[in-house]
Design a protein around this motif. Structure first.
Motif, PDB file in Angstrom:
ATOM      1  N   THR A 142       0.851  -1.184   0.000  1.00 23.09           N
ATOM      2  CA  THR A 142       0.000   0.000   0.000  1.00 23.09           C
ATOM      3  C   THR A 142       0.889   1.237   0.000  1.00 23.09           C
ATOM      4  O   THR A 142       2.002   1.227   0.547  1.00 23.09           O
ATOM      5  N   GLU A 246      -4.814   6.687  -1.030  1.00 22.94           N
ATOM      6  CA  GLU A 246      -4.090   5.426  -0.904  1.00 22.94           C
ATOM      7  C   GLU A 246      -4.155   4.637  -2.206  1.00 22.94           C
ATOM      8  O   GLU A 246      -5.096   4.790  -2.997  1.00 22.94           O
ATOM      9  N   HIS A 266      -3.993   1.270   4.587  1.00 25.84           N
ATOM     10  CA  HIS A 266      -2.551   1.524   4.547  1.00 25.84           C
ATOM     11  C   HIS A 266      -1.966   1.484   5.942  1.00 25.84           C
ATOM     12  O   HIS A 266      -0.891   0.903   6.156  1.00 25.84           O
TER      13      HIS A 266
END
Length: 727
Positions: A142, A246, A266
């Motif tokens: 991520t 993200e 994330h």
């Protein structure tokens, strides 16, 4: 661009090592401070910001057991092998500066970097961690991107993200990459897909708008050229306002029929990565010196070694690199085993050693590449390191059959060269290693490693309780050393040539002192070899390889170890300084790079062998068991006597904790775990021992403190010759 002295990764049959010769003074934390002054404030305090010494900043986000690693950089991009994400400030006016990649202060590989324009900045945080839902050899990545509007007047910020088949710049396609890179991608329910597989997805806080590259109007969904997808995060912002989004990417594309993995944010991935990596690092022997850059280099090297571990047939496999060298060679694997063993990762070192044993042939030889006859010695040496640090009888007994068969093979080869009446009888035959020496000859390094094999077989037999095998191995070692010495006396070389015929590039001859021991490390020939390989200036540092303008990160490591053992610790410190002054911003090392400009071609950092030799050298600088005594503080300068600690370090004499202190300007205090052998403590350069203040300790030549077995500390009065650390 670097001329690659390698064969194709596809064939897997060849592999070169490359190198260099020069030293540069260490750019230490002062450089980091100057770099930090221009960093965006949004970069977290957990990041360790260091200068980048290569032409491009590239780092690896992997995890032990994974079959690939994510490539971070160069530039603002990440890649998993089948897809890449690249970011661009489409709204920027003027130039955009992209920083090097940095990791966390405690060594955890969570990546940070940033982009800055006149009006806005973007900070990035990327982390990769295992997700069982993706398979036991895969990871999820991520990335959190945070845009900050810096201009005093409001404006529109546009952060463009492209999902592409490959990143720009140096990269290596994994061997198992999909063959559909030329096909167009498409967006399906907000997920980037190609050929029915999910590649990546913008997530929380991101409101993408997709468009065709170069199109003047927005469209709902469209394809970009060559399989590239484009998405934008667009927002009108005022001064000081920030906006985050993200992105998520699996290491391997998922079938479109698979339920999308959307459970972890994330923050959850970052926290999981930090926790898992800290658990791994907690298993290592903690080392700390007053030099924070050296401490960071130790942790970074261990991260590289742990990351370069795959799983196969239920065991660990030591690979050479997270990217282009996801394979095993005895030349590299043996060094990794040694480093893991001295760093306290005993179980991992022994598992890796068992993997190296799979290279055994029915003849008794161990070869991972055709023509590399040094593999037998390297493998046996690795077996010994795994079983002797600290000694373990059952572990050693497991390798005794390999030791006995390897001795048989060595003796047969030596008999053949005698019976054929060759010019160099009693040594190993001609070979072509298809690698670093670049010569078909009788290589000096092969015979040095055969001597190491005999010594390792004797040590394994001693630990495992096989007295007849120990005697046989010691007899073989004595005979081989005599033959080696006579052969060396016949050469016209003033140092140690790469081959008995005098041809080839320096490689195995650098190991004739440390670690093989066929020549004493303090032999004049080895000092002469070091001066030649370090260059005309004669000062310790990185060695050149192949061409004067190519520098190698680990070829000179054994030369530094020789200097350390020969009483020239300044040379060892110079090598360490040079290595750190030619490391990446995450303290990884490229195997070889150009002296001017730092170009490394497709031989990407970090390299596991460079990390392994760094760990080995730093360990020996503080606690060393290479000889029959425990030697402490061989390499650190006077400044290291301000709080150096090495805890639970494995040695041949047991696990040892060492502490170096300087309670007053004219006093040095050292403590260590008592051992059953003599302990020798080296007084640092810049000081001269005046008197031993601890009963039972005695001074030798004003340079050494010798303590009887069972002693646990020594205090010595010193006179300071020169202030500070030498060089």
């Amino acid at each position: 661009m670097i001329e690659r002295l390698k064969t194709s990764r596809v064939s897997r049959s060849g592999r070169g090592r490359l190198a260099r010769a020069a030293w540069l003074a260490l750019a230490s934390l002062a450089l980091c401070a100057s770099a930090a002054r221009s960093d965006p404030a949004a970069i977290p305090g957990t990041a360790l910001i260091l200068p980048e010494h290569y032409a491009r900043s590239i780092a690896a986000l992997g995890f032990p057991g994974a079959r690939r690693a994510f490539q971070i950089g160069s530039g603002s991009q990440v890649s998993g092998g089948d897809a890449a994400l690249t970011w661009r400030l489409a709204s920027a006016s003027g130039a955009v500066r992209t920083s090097p990649v940095c990791f966390e202060r405690d060594g955890v590989p969570v990546a940070h970097w940033w982009m800055v324009s006149e009006r806005e900045s973007v900070t990035f945080e990327a982390a990769a961690a295992p997700n069982p839902a993706l398979g036991d050899s895969s990871l999820e990545l991520t990335v959190l991107a945070t845009v900050v509007w810096r201009a005093s007047e409001p404006g529109e910020s546009v952060l463009e993200v492209r999902v592409r088949p490959e990143p720009d710049g140096p990269h290596v396609a994994p061997w198992d990459a999909l063959d559909d890179h030329g096909r167009s991608g498409e967006w399906k329910d907000g997920i980037a897909c190609r050929d029915g597989r999910m590649l990546a997805a913008p997530r929380a806080g991101c409101v993408p708008v997709t468009r065709a590259r170069g199109a003047g109007r927005r469209t709902g969904i469209s394809h970009a050229d060559a399989g590239e997808l484009v998405t934008e995060s667009r927002a009108r912002m005022k001064s000081g306002e920030h906006r985050s989004c993200e992105f998520w990417m699996p290491l391997y594309p998922l079938a479109a029929s698979t339920t999308p993995i959307s459970g972890r944010s994330h923050r959850e991935v970052v926290e999981r990565a930090r926790r898992l990596w800290r658990e791994w690092m907690a298993r290592t022997a903690p080392l700390a010196t007053p030099d924070s850059l050296v401490n960071a280099a130790w942790r970074a090297a261990l991260v590289t070694l742990i990351q370069c571990q795959e799983r196969d047939e239920g065991g660990w496999v030591p690979i050479g690199n997270p990217f282009q060298y996801r394979d095993v060679w005895l030349r590299d694997g043996a060094r990794v085993v040694r480093a893991l063993a001295v760093a306290g990762l005993t179980d991992l070192a022994r598992d890796d050693a068992r993997t190296l044993a799979r290279f055994a042939l029915p003849t008794g030889a161990l070869l991972s590449q055709r023509g590399q006859l040094d593999g037998t010695g390297e493998a046996l040496w690795a077996f010994e390191q795994a079983c002797a640090l600290p000694p373990d009888r059952e572990a050693a007994r497991r390798f005794l059959p390999h030791a006995a068969l390897a001795l048989d093979w060595i003796e047969r080869q030596r008999r053949v060269t005698r019976s054929l009446g060759l010019a160099w009888p009693g040594l190993l035959p001609f070979c072509d290693p298809h690698d670093a020496e670049v010569a078909r000859a009788q290589l000096v390094g092969n015979d040095a490693w055969c001597f190491a094999a005999c010594r390792a077989a004797a040590a394994l037999a001693r630990i495992g309780g096989d007295a007849p095998l120990e005697r046989r191995a010691l007899d073989a070692a004595r005979d081989l050393r005599d033959t080696f010495d006579r052969a060396l006396a016949r050469t016209r070389s003033l140092d140690v040539p790469p081959s008995w015929q005098g041809v080839g590039l320096d490689w195995g001859n650098a190991a004739t002192g440390y670690p093989t021991g066929v020549i004493p490390p303090d032999a004049p020939r080895l000092e002469a070899l070091a001066r030649r390989m370090w260059g005309a200036a004669g000062r310790a540092g990185l060695a050149s390889y192949g061409r004067a303008d190519l520098l190698h990160t680990y070829l000179g490591a054994d030369l530094a170890q020789n200097a350390l053992l020969a009483g020239r610790p300044g040379d060892a410190r110079d090598y360490l300084r040079a290595l750190l002054a030619h490391s990446s911003s995450t303290l990884g090392q490229a195997e070889v790079f150009e002296r001017e400009g730092g170009e490394f071609g497709e031989n990407l950092p970090p390299h596991a062998t460079a990390a392994a030799t760094l760990v080995d050298l730093m360990r020996n600088m503080i606690v060393c068991d290479w000889r029959d005594t425990l030697e402490v503080a061989l390499g650190g300068g006077l400044s290291w006597w301000g709080g150096t600690r090495f805890e639970n370090a494995p040695t041949r004499f047991g696990r040892v904790t060492v502490a170096l202190d300087r309670p007053s300007p004219d006093r040095l205090h050292v403590s260590w775990t008592p051992v059953a052998v003599l302990t020798r403590v080296r007084v640092p350069d810049g000081a001269r021992a005046v008197s031993a203040l601890t009963p039972g300790a005695r001074l030798v030549e004003g340079r050494w403190i010798e303590c009887a077995p069972g002693t646990s500390e020594a205090i010595v009065q010193v006179a300071i010759e020169r202030a500070g650390n030498i060089r």
